[in-house]
Enzyme design. Sequence first.
Site, PDB file in Angstrom:
ATOM      1  N   LYS A 212     -41.579   5.098 -73.571  1.00 28.31           N
ATOM      2  CA  LYS A 212     -41.459   5.025 -75.057  1.00 28.31           C
ATOM      3  C   LYS A 212     -42.034   6.626 -75.617  1.00 28.31           C
ATOM      4  CE  LYS A 212     -43.373   1.619 -77.743  1.00 28.31           C
ATOM      5  NZ  LYS A 212     -44.177   0.783 -78.320  1.00 28.31           N
ATOM      6  N   GLU A 218     -46.800   8.611 -64.532  1.00 28.00           N
ATOM      7  CA  GLU A 218     -46.124   8.003 -63.437  1.00 28.00           C
ATOM      8  C   GLU A 218     -44.662   8.378 -63.458  1.00 28.00           C
ATOM      9  OE1 GLU A 218     -49.992   5.732 -63.695  1.00 28.00           O
ATOM     10  OE2 GLU A 218     -48.350   6.600 -65.144  1.00 28.00           O
ATOM     11  N   GLY A 273     -45.581  -3.223 -73.984  1.00 31.07           N
ATOM     12  CA  GLY A 273     -44.882  -3.195 -73.077  1.00 31.07           C
ATOM     13  C   GLY A 273     -44.448  -4.386 -72.041  1.00 31.07           C
ATOM     14  N   ARG A 274     -45.526  -5.386 -72.053  1.00 27.78           N
ATOM     15  CA  ARG A 274     -45.440  -6.615 -71.306  1.00 27.78           C
ATOM     16  C   ARG A 274     -44.524  -7.758 -71.784  1.00 27.78           C
ATOM     17  NH1 ARG A 274     -50.292  -5.606 -72.900  1.00 27.78           N
ATOM     18  NH2 ARG A 274     -51.342  -7.176 -74.054  1.00 27.78           N
ATOM     19  N   GLU A 359     -52.966  -8.958 -68.580  1.00 24.68           N
ATOM     20  CA  GLU A 359     -53.052  -7.757 -69.404  1.00 24.68           C
ATOM     21  C   GLU A 359     -53.287  -7.958 -70.754  1.00 24.68           C
ATOM     22  OE1 GLU A 359     -51.348  -3.950 -68.591  1.00 24.68           O
ATOM     23  OE2 GLU A 359     -49.864  -4.463 -70.335  1.00 24.68           O
ATOM     24  N   HIS A 390     -46.147 -22.711 -46.291  1.00 19.40           N
ATOM     25  CA  HIS A 390     -46.582 -22.271 -45.118  1.00 19.40           C
ATOM     26  C   HIS A 390     -47.444 -21.098 -44.759  1.00 19.40           C
ATOM     27  CE1 HIS A 390     -43.682 -25.119 -42.971  1.00 19.40           C
ATOM     28  NE2 HIS A 390     -43.065 -24.843 -44.042  1.00 19.40           N
ATOM     29  N   LYS A 510     -56.356   5.876 -66.052  1.00 16.12           N
ATOM     30  CA  LYS A 510     -55.596   6.917 -66.362  1.00 16.12           C
ATOM     31  C   LYS A 510     -56.349   8.342 -66.530  1.00 16.12           C
ATOM     32  CE  LYS A 510     -51.628   4.116 -68.127  1.00 16.12           C
ATOM     33  NZ  LYS A 510     -50.871   4.072 -69.257  1.00 16.12           N
TER      34      LYS A 510
END
Length: 544
Positions: A212, A218, A273-274, A359, A390, A510
């Site tokens: 954004k 990152e 964001g999510r 979050e 399994h 961060k």
Amino acid sequence: MAIKTDVSPLGQRSAWQALKKHHAEIGKKHMSELFAEDGSRGERYTAEAGGIFLDYSKNRVNDETLKLLVQLAEESGLKARTEAMFTGEKINITENRAVLHVALRAPKSESIVVDGEDVVPAVHEVLEKMSGFADKIRSGEWKGHTGKKIKNIVNIGIGGSDLGPVMAYEALKHYSQRDLTFRFVSNVDGTDFAEAVQDLEADETLFLVASKTFTTLETMTNAHSARDWALDSLKDDSAVAKHFVAISTNAKEVGKFGIDTANMFGFWDWVGGRYSMDSAIGLSTMIAIGPDNFMAMLGGFHDMDVHFRTTPLEKNLPVLMGLLTVWYTDFFDAQTMAVLPYEQYLKRFPAYLQQLTMESNGKHVTLSGEHVETETGPIYWGEPGTNGQHSFYQLIHQGTRLIPCDFIGFYKGLNPLGRHHDMLMANVFAQAEALAFGKTAEQVKAEGVAAELVPHKVFEGNRPSNTILADQLTPAVLGKLVALYEHAVFTQGVVWGIDSFDQWGVELGKVLATRILGEIEGADGPKGHDSSTTSLIERYRANK
């Protein structure tokens, strides 16, 4: 920031006090008793919306439990908070923002006003721009710097700018254009980028940079590495405009990077964001499956939005699922929730839900700034069936922890192959039944098992689960499933009285990482840290 509400603290709500007393009565009751007492339980404890069927009968609840949980939602102001969200009020109070992912899938005919402006036309303007661009890539009309068609799409993002697109691509791969290759880069670990482009040619590759602000550390580190990689082959800075587009709102930084701002796709500060996979962040999804399928996915989202907003609480799928999570988290001390999709295409769905749920509700203070009175934000995890059977199902069946489960299955598979789908769905029903009812020592003995092995083969049962069924995994159904969990998470947050839409817990690490990076790369080394951190930084500097 704190906010005053007209809702009583959680512990003072009459439904909460009644649930505490009720839990003392029902908490030790076995599910087999509940089914024995009510022969129609399996039919009554169900709900359906838009082709999504929920069987919640295998939960440790009865009519009184459900009545009190619905009363709790009412006393928590769920209806009012829901309307506040849908009408654009700034319910993300710590950031003073509206929360309008529902506007991203609203039809053109709707109107949602934020700060005096109807945001729906702007949403559809971006969708139309995305559609035009996606069509150019899919048809081969868009050419790279050397005149070749684009064959490879690499999405660069992190968090919601990565998890949503990755999950949606994998979930809807059946509908994707197979002559296009899609890769996703998020980790700042150089391996992630190196492996993503290992077998690609720069003149056939398009990068989608999703940030954004266009300053996310990152993402921009990976974006600059991608730029260097592309130009190492293409040798011309002007090539960036043909091989990079931006999903951003920072035109200045986008232009400085070399991207044509005509190829910048924006979104808004009311898109968390999510909650952004159906915004411009979903550009890679639209290129993969085409605009029509993307719009069908948005239609699925909207159908569940309407159901959540308008359906009475006692028949409301997201509300029921959210309230059951509160019931187990706060009254049964369940620390985790397992999401178990019996559909290989949904292999990244549990990972996507981890950000959405944890979050959102991993909060320790209420809207008023007080420390919460109860546990919030259970840990979500899971893997597709039958693989998980399994692996970790042993612990779910016979371990000491209570782990409520959501099983997700479909009446029809997308790749019919002999008996495969019937076998898959047989496992869904069998696992839910085994978790609920288990196997007693008497039943084990009756099978002729040696006495010394009987304790090892006993299954206590009484382990709760929901079963969610739909016809087939289509774009519309994926939209409904994601919205189902979005609103279930919101329901939990309203009951707990927390802000489900900020994420301050992400920030501290961060900030410290940026500071430490300077100390790693600078001449002076670390200063002002604890002895452990200082020693670790010095050891790394000496050995890197």
